[in-house]
Design a protein around this motif. Structure first.
Motif, PDB file in Angstrom:
ATOM      1  N   ALA A 144       0.807  -1.222   0.000  1.00  0.00           N
ATOM      2  CA  ALA A 144       0.000   0.000   0.000  1.00  0.00           C
ATOM      3  C   ALA A 144       0.837   1.269   0.000  1.00  0.00           C
ATOM      4  O   ALA A 144       0.312   2.358  -0.268  1.00  0.00           O
ATOM      5  CB  ALA A 144      -0.929   0.002   1.203  1.00  0.00           C
ATOM      6  N   ASP A 145       2.120   1.165   0.290  1.00  0.00           N
ATOM      7  CA  ASP A 145       2.974   2.358   0.366  1.00  0.00           C
ATOM      8  C   ASP A 145       3.858   2.516  -0.871  1.00  0.00           C
ATOM      9  O   ASP A 145       4.789   3.321  -0.867  1.00  0.00           O
ATOM     10  CB  ASP A 145       3.837   2.307   1.624  1.00  0.00           C
ATOM     11  N   GLY A 496      -6.303   7.884   1.372  1.00  0.00           N
ATOM     12  CA  GLY A 496      -5.656   6.729   1.983  1.00  0.00           C
ATOM     13  C   GLY A 496      -6.439   5.442   1.905  1.00  0.00           C
ATOM     14  O   GLY A 496      -5.955   4.399   2.363  1.00  0.00           O
ATOM     15  N   THR A 497      -7.634   5.471   1.300  1.00  0.00           N
ATOM     16  CA  THR A 497      -8.401   4.241   1.125  1.00  0.00           C
ATOM     17  C   THR A 497      -7.659   3.299   0.183  1.00  0.00           C
ATOM     18  O   THR A 497      -7.173   3.715  -0.869  1.00  0.00           O
ATOM     19  CB  THR A 497      -9.793   4.549   0.559  1.00  0.00           C
ATOM     20  N   VAL A 498      -7.574   2.040   0.583  1.00  0.00           N
ATOM     21  CA  VAL A 498      -6.952   1.005  -0.244  1.00  0.00           C
ATOM     22  C   VAL A 498      -8.041   0.038  -0.702  1.00  0.00           C
ATOM     23  O   VAL A 498      -8.810  -0.475   0.126  1.00  0.00           O
ATOM     24  CB  VAL A 498      -5.857   0.248   0.529  1.00  0.00           C
ATOM     25  N   THR A 499      -8.120  -0.182  -1.993  1.00  0.00           N
ATOM     26  CA  THR A 499      -9.120  -1.085  -2.565  1.00  0.00           C
ATOM     27  C   THR A 499      -8.401  -2.208  -3.295  1.00  0.00           C
ATOM     28  O   THR A 499      -7.521  -1.957  -4.121  1.00  0.00           O
ATOM     29  CB  THR A 499     -10.047  -0.333  -3.530  1.00  0.00           C
ATOM     30  N   LEU A 529       0.570   0.127   5.458  1.00  0.00           N
ATOM     31  CA  LEU A 529      -0.601   0.935   5.805  1.00  0.00           C
ATOM     32  C   LEU A 529      -0.224   1.960   6.877  1.00  0.00           C
ATOM     33  O   LEU A 529       0.346   1.589   7.913  1.00  0.00           O
ATOM     34  CB  LEU A 529      -1.723   0.033   6.316  1.00  0.00           C
ATOM     35  N   PRO A 530      -0.533   3.239   6.678  1.00  0.00           N
ATOM     36  CA  PRO A 530      -0.113   4.260   7.642  1.00  0.00           C
ATOM     37  C   PRO A 530      -1.014   4.369   8.869  1.00  0.00           C
ATOM     38  O   PRO A 530      -0.574   4.875   9.907  1.00  0.00           O
ATOM     39  CB  PRO A 530      -0.146   5.549   6.829  1.00  0.00           C
ATOM     40  N   SER A 531      -2.261   3.965   8.769  1.00  0.00           N
ATOM     41  CA  SER A 531      -3.188   4.101   9.890  1.00  0.00           C
ATOM     42  C   SER A 531      -3.202   2.830  10.729  1.00  0.00           C
ATOM     43  O   SER A 531      -2.815   1.749  10.289  1.00  0.00           O
ATOM     44  CB  SER A 531      -4.596   4.407   9.376  1.00  0.00           C
ATOM     45  N   ALA A 532      -3.712   2.967  11.961  1.00  0.00           N
ATOM     46  CA  ALA A 532      -3.733   1.826  12.889  1.00  0.00           C
ATOM     47  C   ALA A 532      -4.964   0.950  12.690  1.00  0.00           C
ATOM     48  O   ALA A 532      -4.962  -0.211  13.095  1.00  0.00           O
ATOM     49  CB  ALA A 532      -3.671   2.320  14.333  1.00  0.00           C
ATOM     50  N   ALA A 533      -6.010   1.501  12.101  1.00  0.00           N
ATOM     51  CA  ALA A 533      -7.244   0.732  11.936  1.00  0.00           C
ATOM     52  C   ALA A 533      -7.959   1.178  10.667  1.00  0.00           C
ATOM     53  O   ALA A 533      -7.848   2.346  10.249  1.00  0.00           O
ATOM     54  CB  ALA A 533      -8.150   0.905  13.150  1.00  0.00           C
ATOM     55  N   LEU A 585     -10.722  -3.433  10.969  1.00  0.00           N
ATOM     56  CA  LEU A 585      -9.506  -4.244  10.952  1.00  0.00           C
ATOM     57  C   LEU A 585      -8.360  -3.457  11.572  1.00  0.00           C
ATOM     58  O   LEU A 585      -8.181  -2.265  11.277  1.00  0.00           O
ATOM     59  CB  LEU A 585      -9.114  -4.600   9.517  1.00  0.00           C
ATOM     60  N   GLU A 586      -7.593  -4.098  12.427  1.00  0.00           N
ATOM     61  CA  GLU A 586      -6.384  -3.474  12.939  1.00  0.00           C
ATOM     62  C   GLU A 586      -5.238  -3.670  11.953  1.00  0.00           C
ATOM     63  O   GLU A 586      -5.156  -4.687  11.281  1.00  0.00           O
ATOM     64  CB  GLU A 586      -6.008  -4.087  14.287  1.00  0.00           C
ATOM     65  N   ALA A 587      -4.371  -2.678  11.861  1.00  0.00           N
ATOM     66  CA  ALA A 587      -3.167  -2.771  11.046  1.00  0.00           C
ATOM     67  C   ALA A 587      -1.962  -2.729  11.970  1.00  0.00           C
ATOM     68  O   ALA A 587      -1.534  -1.658  12.405  1.00  0.00           O
ATOM     69  CB  ALA A 587      -3.116  -1.634  10.035  1.00  0.00           C
TER      70      ALA A 587
END
Length: 612
Positions: A144-145, A496-499, A529-533, A585-587
């Protein structure tokens, strides 16, 4: 040339001649000045053998061959698409063989669909069958990055439609208003799928009254064309000006027709009058809609599939005269207007088209049953427009309404991303009367939408593709059937949405209703993924999700068309279905993972929206 290569060419000639794709007799396949592909690898898996090979520079595609012995005979693999059964690239999953039977495979490059290079060194493999240890597994990794470049959306450029005078029709089919619903179908593909242009036949046919001879003098009337083109532009779309078919009063043989609406397919009886008609129509469009608009945004395509006798009763030489006269007439209005062709069936006549001395500003052609071939070696820097494409060329085939067709659309769109300018699904709506109007709700029509504008699985496939963000993400697949059966497309949006869009599919029409041997257990891990959830929404198109044809089979009660109660039930179900409730979901350390079963055929789309 070895006897094995001669056998391969003969097999390809039989295959190309047997389907009626190009009105030619078998035996016209010539050697291509291309080397054999290197590095062919055949990998057996559950229910299939996957082939991969190194690409050959200059090849537009590859013909996959198979034999039951290393010495041959090698015959082309026929996956039942009924058109040009070559593929533009590997990997290719063969699901047509018997389990546990060894096959020798070889791949030949194509420089045109009638010009084949030598076979590769063979590779041998056998498909296996299921065991008691569950489904075969495929792993999908998405970074994702990492930026893999802008996402290209080939479906946005163009869609096909029934002849545009149908927009004005006040009749009904199945109790539904034809013109109003066709108009709404085009509005939906514009607003919901982002489609920019529509291509249709017969803008010169007599139902729009363009050309008439009155008291011995030709008269032109573009008011009917204005009505339909104004409607298209009001919808936010632009028309592709396919210059067909022949007005009756200009036709050399008005008795030669095609389709229920009797489009005349003969050459003109007066070539000067044909050139005048094209020139005056082009000048009228420029005057009405503006030179900059027409020059920058419209395509002028000459005729439709003249390499089929059903669409052109003249000789090939007469068609090329038609092309030359038409191109000169368009350019006489303004040299910057774009004219091209050959709008051929089954990728035919491309080399003939490019040999013209008259202008060829773009290359257009059609194919069904396979992803479009890679015509860049032939076309150079000219735009490539696949102005018709679909899972089958057979109107009324049940496969048109299936999940198999939906996954096929995604495979083709992913394959052509960044190498074509347009890939036009044929067509937007089941309001379509080429061979007569629809006899029942689910009748195997070409449309993305049914009569009544219910979304077929094909429509939902493109809806999910449209949800992909603007930045493509790299995807790596591994496991049994990775990249041959199971494919993935992933992208990131500005917020930041990942599809992640996945599908499990084969090109084999014999497996259109599914095959348990080809079902897979899929694991998707997303890193960087940059976010935690993240909020996960997981949509599915399969036998029981987002499948209006399957629902209609259960509630139709033997009816051809729904009654009011059934229409209400169908409209209630006419939405993308989630395979599970939305959840968080947790990341951990920038990584999250999902595991689920993916039948064949089926589509899954996972959208990960960052939580605040």
């Amino acid at each position: 040339m070895t006897s094995v290569e001669e056998q391969a060419r003969a097999g390809w000639a039989r295959l190309m001649g047997s389907g009626g794709a190009q009105d030619r007799a078998p035996g016209q396949i010539v050697p291509a000045d291309l080397p054999a592909p290197n590095g062919l690898v055949a990998t057996g898996g559950r229910g299939h053998v996957t082939l991969s090979w190194e690409p050959v520079p200059g090849a537009i595609g590859y013909a996959v061959h198979r034999a039951t012995a290393s010495s041959g005979p090698y015959e082309p693999v026929d996956h039942g698409g009924g058109d040009v059964l070559a593929v533009p690239h590997g990997p290719y999953a063969d699901t047509t063989g018997e389990p546990f039977r060894q096959y020798w495979y070889a791949v030949a490059p194509l420089s045109t669909v009638t010009s084949m290079g030598p076979l590769s060194v063979p590779a041998v493999a056998a498909a296996s069958a299921g065991a008691a240890d569950g489904l075969a597994e495929v792993a999908v990794h998405v970074a994702a990055d990492v930026d893999a470049g802008p996402l290209h959306r080939p479906w946005r450029a163009m869609v096909g439609s029934e002849h545009l005078s149908h927009l004005l029709c006040e009749d009904t089919t199945g109790g539904r208003p034809i013109g109003a619903e066709l108009t709404e179908a085009l509005r939906r593909v514009r607003d919901e799928l982002g489609v920019q242009q529509v291509r249709a036949h017969a803008i010169l046919c007599d139902d729009l009254g363009v050309y008439k001879v009155v008291d011995g003098r030709p008269r032109l009337d573009f008011s009917g064309v204005d009505r339909v083109y104004d409607t298209v532009l009001e919808l936010g779309m632009r028309p592709v000006v396919e210059l067909s078919f022949m007005p009756r009063d200009l036709a050399s043989d008005p008795s030669r027709t095609v389709f229920a609406y009797e489009g005349i397919i003969s050459p003109p009886r007066d070539w000067e009058q044909w050139s005048w008609l094209v020139r005056e129509l082009t000048a009228h469009l420029v005057e009405r809609y503006g030179l900059d608009e027409i020059r920058d945004n419209w395509w002028f395509e000459v005729w439709n599939e003249a390499n089929l006798s059903v669409f052109w009763s003249g000789t090939p030489e007469e068609f090329w005269r038609l092309y030359d006269e038409t191109a000169r007439a368009v350019k006489a209005v303004d040299p910057g207007l774009r004219v091209g062709g050959p709008a051929s069936a089954a990728v035919g006549w491309i080399d003939d088209q490019l040999a013209r001395t008259s202008p060829v500003d773009f290359v257009s052609t059609h194919t069904y049953g396979s992803p479009p071939l890679d015509l860049r070696p032939l076309a150079g820097d000219r735009p490539l427009l696949w102005t018709e494409w679909g899972v089958t060329a057979t109107h009324g085939s049940e496969v048109n309404d299936t999940v198999f067709a939906a996954a096929f659309l995604l495979r083709g769109m992913r394959s052509t991303s960044r190498r074509v300018d347009a890939l036009a699904p044929w067509v937007a709506s089941d309001h379509f009367e080429e061979l007569g109007r629809p006899p029942r709700l689910t009748h195997g029509g070409f449309g993305l939408l049914t009569v009544g504008n219910l979304a077929k699985p094909k429509y939902w496939a493109l809806t999910l593709a449209q949800r992909l963000g603007d930045t493509e993400l790299p995807v790596a697949l591994s496991g049994d059937g990775a990249a041959g059966l199971v494919e993935a497309w992933a992208a990131r949006s500005g917020d930041g949405t990942v599809t992640v869009l996945l599908w499990n599919a084969t090109l084999d029409h014999a497996k259109a209703d599914g095959d348990p041997e080809l079902d897979r257990a899929v694991t998707v891990d997303v890193t960087g993924l940059p976010s935690a959830a993240y909020r996960l929404t997981h949509w599915r198109v399969d036998a029981t999700h987002s499948n209006i044809a399957a629902l209609w089979r259960t509630i139709s009660e033997g009816r051809d068309w729904p009654d009011e109660r059934q229409w209400a039930a169908l409209r209630e179900a006419d939405r993308l279905a989630e395979v599970e409730p939305s959840r968080v979901l947790e990341a951990r350390n920038g990584t999250t993972a999902l595991a689920f079963d993916l039948p064949m055929p089926a589509i899954s789309c996972m959208e990960l929206v960052p939580m605040p």
